[in-house]
Design an enzyme around this catalytic site. Structure first.
Site, PDB file in Angstrom:
ATOM      1  NE  ARG A  97      -3.974  -2.139   0.364  1.00 48.69           N
ATOM      2  CZ  ARG A  97      -4.680  -2.712  -0.601  1.00 48.69           C
ATOM      3  NH1 ARG A  97      -4.380  -2.486  -1.873  1.00 48.69           N
ATOM      4  NH2 ARG A  97      -5.677  -3.513  -0.312  1.00 48.69           N
TER       5      ARG A  97
ATOM      6  CG  PHE B 244     -13.633  -6.535  -4.049  1.00 47.78           C
ATOM      7  CD1 PHE B 244     -14.429  -7.662  -3.934  1.00 47.78           C
ATOM      8  CD2 PHE B 244     -14.047  -5.514  -4.883  1.00 47.78           C
ATOM      9  CE1 PHE B 244     -15.614  -7.773  -4.639  1.00 47.78           C
ATOM     10  CE2 PHE B 244     -15.242  -5.605  -5.590  1.00 47.78           C
ATOM     11  CZ  PHE B 244     -16.027  -6.745  -5.471  1.00 47.78           C
TER      12      PHE B 244
ATOM     13  CG  ASP C 113      -4.799 -10.845  -3.358  1.00 44.97           C
ATOM     14  OD1 ASP C 113      -4.209  -9.747  -3.369  1.00 44.97           O
ATOM     15  OD2 ASP C 113      -5.896 -11.023  -3.915  1.00 44.97           O
TER      16      ASP C 113
END
Lengths: 431, 307
Positions: free
Chosen positions: A66, A325, A307
């Site tokens: 991120r 999501f 993931d």
């Protein structure tokens, strides 16, 4: 200072064997792996691994750190601490940051930041297209020179077949793999969960399995046409597993990963509308989960990757349809692999460790995942019998978005060593 | 007997005895509606808050009247006029409403599952007044009430639901409700508007209306929304209407005493012709009246009332 990891069971995924033995580390490198003979003398630090598995440091080829841009969700510092706590010594991070890692400046920033703040090794993945927008190719040679180990527009599928075709030609020239997020948005648009009985009962728009499977088929065809190495991210459907199996039988350079959530949960988990079950690709049917497990078992699926997709708590604490999501995965992966795959006999420990070490390292072309003398001393120690309940409040990640809170997992990482340094050690008991 | 849960979120998880309790209580409430002074003090001093994130006239007014006939104070909040436009989350809105002293919250929301989120946030009972394509339990309860009143019993009744099943919360709640009460249910519509694996809910699926109507005791027509055509879910309203519009001729394929129902608002000439909507066996207006009685029963029971 030397470190001796003593009395454990060595799991060597390269030689494909397990044996009682010690590992001697000096100056950040593995010096020797032995079967019980006295490896060391002189001043030495001892790490007792009796009753535990000693494996190469785990490699996660699919995480979202991120940073830059979404530091409220995660940073390179917190994400790599989460990796260390989960037993991972290397992570490959996806380029969907802000700005997108579609240029060498962002790749360089990530590597510098990782060197400064990272608890584990970070290998950036560069974008396939500028802005991950699917139109113009990113400067892929630049990205490679800056240190990108693969190309992906993860989060998005490269919808235009012509663009992907050229990206594959170019990536082949550079010798790096394309990692594809396979999703036909014409089929998935507006969808929130797997299309099936539970989407019907809950009245949530479904994402048909075909949305993934058709793109896996297209991508394999393009990989064959271009000779590019293709890695399919987060395989979730039985159809995709079968297509990868066929591609491998044909001898194509196609590899695939599955996430712990796709082999541990079915779409039934969505009952109750917990936004932590919202993930893309969605949790699939029981038949799909069985196919994933069969694919892991027969080698069709090479890699287990998390993931890891952290979000800030307030982003997930909303209506199901409004939640983003993604779920975190780094700190529950080993526990789920052991609880759902190793203990039930779907994978033996060597195969499980191969999918978490040497297989992803080979796909990315990074010198990780082995216990060879001279290799970086990245190691993970796993206690296969240790049990604990998942408590997101203890996560090192900023993300708490896991559907596994409260699950009792058996088989957990107890120590993580990066370059000869212990970066994580589980406090006993119940730490 | 009392309801077992704090909230009424859907009929998928409710017990058959609870449905019976609501229907029996609604019958007593309907008697109140026939009095010259339609007001009882059951909820005097309590506040019911209607929170509507979607436009609605019928359901909102029905809940408002139900609350007022029970002497509750009733406040309406619509999304456009509230803090929602300033970016407040549903949970924060809920906490504010609770802090203001709401004794029950009625929620209409375009997203499935929103009432669950609300119910988990506040102590007051939450009534789902329709959430996305998930459930619309009070509509199904008033449909059950109407059929029971007309037919005497729900056991063995053959219900057919025709139209856009995929997007219909009314269909889902009615499937659960009618099946629990011993009826059989079939659904009918074009393949693109039938949700995946709906058979697993316990219904049969038809694509030809003529087949679906055979032997039906109750014919429930669903509204078709124009935007579904834009999403290419069916080719045209003309073709849809040709295949799935209820006409008096088609109605004659059902049992001679079959009821015609529609949750409203009606698209005349699209899913139902004027002749069928005004047919002597149509109970569309009675559904509306019964809706008030059923919602009175629900507000009363969720406020701790006993049946």
């Amino acid at each position: 200072m030397k470190l001796l990891i003593k009395g454990g069971t060595i799991v060597d995924p390269v030689a494909r064997r397990m044996f009682p033995g010690d590992v001697l580390i000096s100056e950040g490198k593995i010096v020797a792996v032995g079967g019980g003979e006295n490896l060391a003398n002189g001043e030495i630090e001892l790490l007792d691994a009796s009753g535990k598995l000693v494996t190469p440091g785990l490699v996660d080829l699919h995480v979202h750190l991120r940073e830059p841009g979404f530091e409220a969700k995660e940073t390179i510092e917190t994400g790599t601490r989460a990796a260390a706590r989960g037993g991972f010594t290397s992570v490959a991070c996806m380029p969907n940051t802000n700005p997108v890692a579609d240029n060498k400046t962002v790749i360089t920033y990530i590597r510098l930041r990782a060197r400064e703040k990272g608890a584990v090794h970070v290998f950036p993945i560069g974008a396939i297209t500028a802005g991950c927008a699917g139109r113009e190719l990113a400067e892929m040679a630049d990205l490679k020179e800056a240190g990108a180990v693969a190309f992906s527009d993860d989060g998005h599928c490269v919808a235009d077949s012509g663009v992907l075709y050229r990206a594959m030609q170019y990536a082949r020239m550079l010798g790096l793999p394309i990692i594809e997020h396979c999703e036909d948005t014409g089929l998935s648009a507006g969808g929130l969960v797997h299309e099936g009985y539970f989407s019907t009962v809950l009245g949530l728009k479904g994402i048909p399995a075909a949305a993934e499977t058709v793109m896996v088929a297209r991508d394999i065809i393009l990989a064959e046409a271009t000779g590019c190495k293709l890695h399919i991210a987060h395989v979730s459907t039985a159809g995709a597993v079968e297509l990868v199996r066929q591609a491998k039988a044909k001898g194509l350079a196609v590899t695939a990963e599955a996430t712990p959530h796709h082999f541990s949960l079915t779409d039934e988990a969505v009952l109750g509308f917990d936004p932590n079950t919202k993930v893309n690709p969605p949790l699939r049917s029981a038949a799909d989960v069985q196919a994933i497990c069969a694919g892991l078992r027969d080698g069709t699926i090479d890699v287990i990757a998390t993931d890891h997709a952290p979000h800030a708590p307030e982003e997930k604490d909303v209506e199901y349809g409004n939640a983003p999501f993604g779920m975190v995965g780094l700190e529950t992966a080993v526990g789920l692999v052991w609880t759902k795959l190793v203990h039930p006999g779907i994978l033996d420990p060597i195969e499980a460790i191969a999918k978490l070490t040497i297989n992803p390292a080979r796909i990315l072309g990074i010198p990780k995942g082995t216990l060879e003398a001279g290799a970086d001393a990245d190691l993970t120690i796993i206690d296969p019998e240790l049990e604990a309940v998942v408590d997101p409040a203890r996560f090192a990640s900023k993300g708490r978005n896991t559907p596994f809170a409260g699950w009792r997992l058996k088989g957990l990482p107890v120590a993580t060593i990066v370059g000869g340094r212990v970066v994580y050690r589980r406090e006993a008991p119940g730490g | 007997m009392k309801l077992q849960n704090k909230d009424l979120l859907g009929l998928a998880t409710i017990k058959t005895e609870e449905i019976e309790l609501i229907l029996d209580t609604a019958a007593r409430m309907k008697e109140i509606l026939s009095r010259p002074i339609k007001k009882v003090p059951a909820l005097r001093g309590r506040t019911v808050v209607n929170v509507f994130y979607e436009p609605s006239t019928r359901t909102r007014v029905s809940f408002e009247l139900a609350a007022k006939y029970l002497s509750a104070d009733c406040i309406n909040i619509s999304a456009s006029a509230s803090s929602v436009v300033k970016g407040e989350s549903l949970k924060d809105t809920a906490r504010t409403i609770e802090a203001l002293g709401a004794d029950a919250v009625v929620l209409r929301h375009p997203l499935a599952g929103a009432p669950q989120l609300l119910a988990g946030t506040i102590a007051a009972p939450v009534v789902n007044a329709g959430d996305g394509a998930h459930e619309h339990p009070t509509q199904a309860l008033l449909d059950l009430f109407t059929v029971k009143e007309k037919k005497g019993s729900l056991k063995g009744i053959k219900l057919t639901i025709i139209g856009d099943i995929l997007h219909s919360r009314v269909a889902r709640s009615n499937i659960w409700g009618f099946l629990k009460m011993g009826a059989t249910v079939s659904v009918c519509g074009p393949a693109t508007l039938i949700p995946k694996d709906v058979e697993r809910m316990g219904v049969s699926v038809h694509h030809r209306m003529e087949e679906a109507l055979k032997e039906a005791d109750v014919v429930m027509m669903l509204r078709i929304q124009l935007e579904r055509q834009k999403a290419a879910l069916f080719p045209s309203l003309r073709e849809y209407s040709r295949l799935y519009c209820l006409t008096p001729e088609r109605l004659s394929l059902a049992k001679p005493d079959a009821l015609v129902m529609h949750p409203g608002p009606v698209n005349r000439g699209v899913e139902i012709s004027a002749g069928a909507a005004e047919h002597q066996r149509a109970v569309i207006n009675e559904q509306v009246t019964n809706g008030v009685a059923v919602r009175m029963a629900i507000l009363y029971l969720l406020s701790g009332g006993e049946g």
